[in-house]
Design an enzyme around this catalytic site. Structure first.
Site, PDB file in Angstrom:
ATOM      1  N   ARG A 103      -1.304  -9.278  13.051  1.00 24.31           N
ATOM      2  CA  ARG A 103      -1.844  -8.265  12.134  1.00 24.31           C
ATOM      3  C   ARG A 103      -2.709  -8.910  11.057  1.00 24.31           C
ATOM      4  O   ARG A 103      -3.743  -8.355  10.653  1.00 24.31           O
ATOM      5  CB  ARG A 103      -0.696  -7.466  11.496  1.00 24.31           C
ATOM      6  CG  ARG A 103      -0.089  -6.463  12.474  1.00 24.31           C
ATOM      7  CD  ARG A 103       1.338  -6.113  12.146  1.00 24.31           C
ATOM      8  NE  ARG A 103       1.479  -5.247  10.986  1.00 24.31           N
ATOM      9  CZ  ARG A 103       2.639  -5.015  10.370  1.00 24.31           C
ATOM     10  NH1 ARG A 103       3.751  -5.599  10.783  1.00 24.31           N
ATOM     11  NH2 ARG A 103       2.689  -4.218   9.342  1.00 24.31           N
TER      12      ARG A 103
ATOM     13  N   LYS B 202       0.834  -1.216   0.000  1.00 24.76           N
ATOM     14  CA  LYS B 202       0.000   0.000   0.000  1.00 24.76           C
ATOM     15  C   LYS B 202       0.865   1.261   0.000  1.00 24.76           C
ATOM     16  O   LYS B 202       0.587   2.203  -0.738  1.00 24.76           O
ATOM     17  CB  LYS B 202      -0.920   0.030   1.229  1.00 24.76           C
ATOM     18  CG  LYS B 202      -1.992  -1.049   1.222  1.00 24.76           C
ATOM     19  CD  LYS B 202      -3.025  -0.811   2.320  1.00 24.76           C
ATOM     20  CE  LYS B 202      -2.485  -0.921   3.717  1.00 24.76           C
ATOM     21  NZ  LYS B 202      -2.103  -2.285   4.139  1.00 24.76           N
TER      22      LYS B 202
ATOM     23  N   ARG C  72     -10.079   0.640   8.911  1.00 29.28           N
ATOM     24  CA  ARG C  72      -9.721  -0.757   9.130  1.00 29.28           C
ATOM     25  C   ARG C  72     -10.815  -1.532   9.840  1.00 29.28           C
ATOM     26  O   ARG C  72     -10.643  -2.726  10.090  1.00 29.28           O
ATOM     27  CB  ARG C  72      -8.457  -0.820   9.962  1.00 29.28           C
ATOM     28  CG  ARG C  72      -7.154  -0.945   9.131  1.00 29.28           C
ATOM     29  CD  ARG C  72      -6.048  -0.956  10.128  1.00 29.28           C
ATOM     30  NE  ARG C  72      -4.833  -1.592   9.854  1.00 29.28           N
ATOM     31  CZ  ARG C  72      -3.720  -0.961   9.432  1.00 29.28           C
ATOM     32  NH1 ARG C  72      -3.758   0.275   9.057  1.00 29.28           N
ATOM     33  NH2 ARG C  72      -2.594  -1.612   9.378  1.00 29.28           N
TER      34      ARG C  72
ATOM     35  N   ARG D 288      10.875  -1.946  11.256  1.00 31.51           N
ATOM     36  CA  ARG D 288       9.759  -1.577  12.133  1.00 31.51           C
ATOM     37  C   ARG D 288       9.619  -2.605  13.241  1.00 31.51           C
ATOM     38  O   ARG D 288       9.766  -3.795  12.996  1.00 31.51           O
ATOM     39  CB  ARG D 288       8.467  -1.536  11.302  1.00 31.51           C
ATOM     40  CG  ARG D 288       8.057  -0.155  10.905  1.00 31.51           C
ATOM     41  CD  ARG D 288       6.910  -0.181   9.934  1.00 31.51           C
ATOM     42  NE  ARG D 288       5.692  -0.806  10.445  1.00 31.51           N
ATOM     43  CZ  ARG D 288       4.516  -0.758   9.822  1.00 31.51           C
ATOM     44  NH1 ARG D 288       4.402  -0.096   8.701  1.00 31.51           N
ATOM     45  NH2 ARG D 288       3.461  -1.365  10.325  1.00 31.51           N
TER      46      ARG D 288
ATOM     47  N   ARG E  56      11.263  -6.637   5.346  1.00 30.24           N
ATOM     48  CA  ARG E  56      11.085  -5.218   5.011  1.00 30.24           C
ATOM     49  C   ARG E  56      12.013  -4.327   5.851  1.00 30.24           C
ATOM     50  O   ARG E  56      12.155  -4.525   7.051  1.00 30.24           O
ATOM     51  CB  ARG E  56       9.626  -4.841   5.270  1.00 30.24           C
ATOM     52  CG  ARG E  56       9.263  -3.441   4.920  1.00 30.24           C
ATOM     53  CD  ARG E  56       7.793  -3.312   4.687  1.00 30.24           C
ATOM     54  NE  ARG E  56       7.002  -3.337   5.918  1.00 30.24           N
ATOM     55  CZ  ARG E  56       5.693  -3.093   5.947  1.00 30.24           C
ATOM     56  NH1 ARG E  56       5.036  -2.852   4.835  1.00 30.24           N
ATOM     57  NH2 ARG E  56       5.037  -3.138   7.073  1.00 30.24           N
TER      58      ARG E  56
END
Ligand code: AMP
Length: 216
Positions: free
Chosen positions: A174, A26, A101, A163, A135
């Site tokens: 998640r 995203k 969300r 992160r 990531r």
């Protein structure tokens, strides 16, 4: 018999929602949409991370949810969005990234701003964990890399950060939150005639091309 034709009308003065599981790309696609539409990106994840870095009460309250990979309570998120949408640059609509969300967030959004398009980037679960755990982010530019799929140039590799919620345990939480609380929104927006789906399980440039086709 009368055949009614339904057109998918995008009003460019209204807001766009970018929707998809964590790790769907995203953020990357948002950059391209911002460039194509001129709309500012409104990412609740970025806003929460900024609040956390600034040490605000809101940031500290959100911290435990974020690090565990759980959703931050709706009232906190809706308050953030209400405040953000009062800023001048939001008057011609924005690009929402990572918001709404939950159904209550989407209901609140319907009172705050007009949404003309929801772009859902679809990626199967088994492709997501590897994407997220590898990531890395450049803290100076916000650019996103991946240890295998998109290695950073050598000169910036040393400053890359990961992160805190990009670990396997938090990713699984998640994903569960996504399936239980967020994915029902796809049907909710589909029923309103606003949903366009794109295949996120392909090269980034191809995902981008599908999104451009939707926008045009
Ligand atoms: P993101 O950067 O969009 O992946 O968001 C990171 C984390 O921030 C999520 O795992 C949630 O803990 C929190 N968060 C971001 N946006 C929302 C939202 N719209 N509703 C609830 N929690 C959110």
């Amino acid at each position: 018999m009368l055949i009614e034709k339904v057109y998918f009308a995008i009003d460019m003065s209204q807001s766009i929602v970018l929707f998809g599981p964590p790790g769907a790309g995203k953020g990357t696609q948002a950059d391209a949409i911002v460039e194509a539409t001129g709309k500012p990106q409104v990412s609740t994840g970025d806003m929460l991370r900024a609040a956390l870095a600034a040490g605000t009460t809101l940031g500290l309250e959100a911290k435990k949810y974020m690090e565990a990979g759980e959703l931050v309570p709706d009232d906190i998120i809706i308050g953030l969005i209400e405040e953000r949408m009062q800023q001048d640059d939001a008057s011609e609509g924005v690009l929402f990234d990572g918001f709404p969300r939950t159904i209550p967030q989407a209901e609140a959004l319907a009172e705050i701003a007009e949404v003309s398009l929801v772009i859902s980037i679809e990626v199967p679960d088994d492709a997501i964990v590897g994407r997220i755990v590898g990531r890395r982010m450049d803290p100076d530019t916000g650019d996103i890399y991946h240890v295998t799929f998109k290695p950073a140039p050598a000169e910036i590799a040393a400053r890359l950060i990961q992160r805190k919620d990009d670990n396997e345990e938090a990713v699984r939480t998640r994903l569960t939150a996504y399936h239980n609380q967020t994915s029902p929104l796809a049907k909710w927006y589909e029923e309103k005639g606003l949903l366009a789906t794109v295949n996120g399980n392909q090269a980034m440039a191809d995902v981008g091309a599908e999104i451009s086709a939707v926008l045009n």
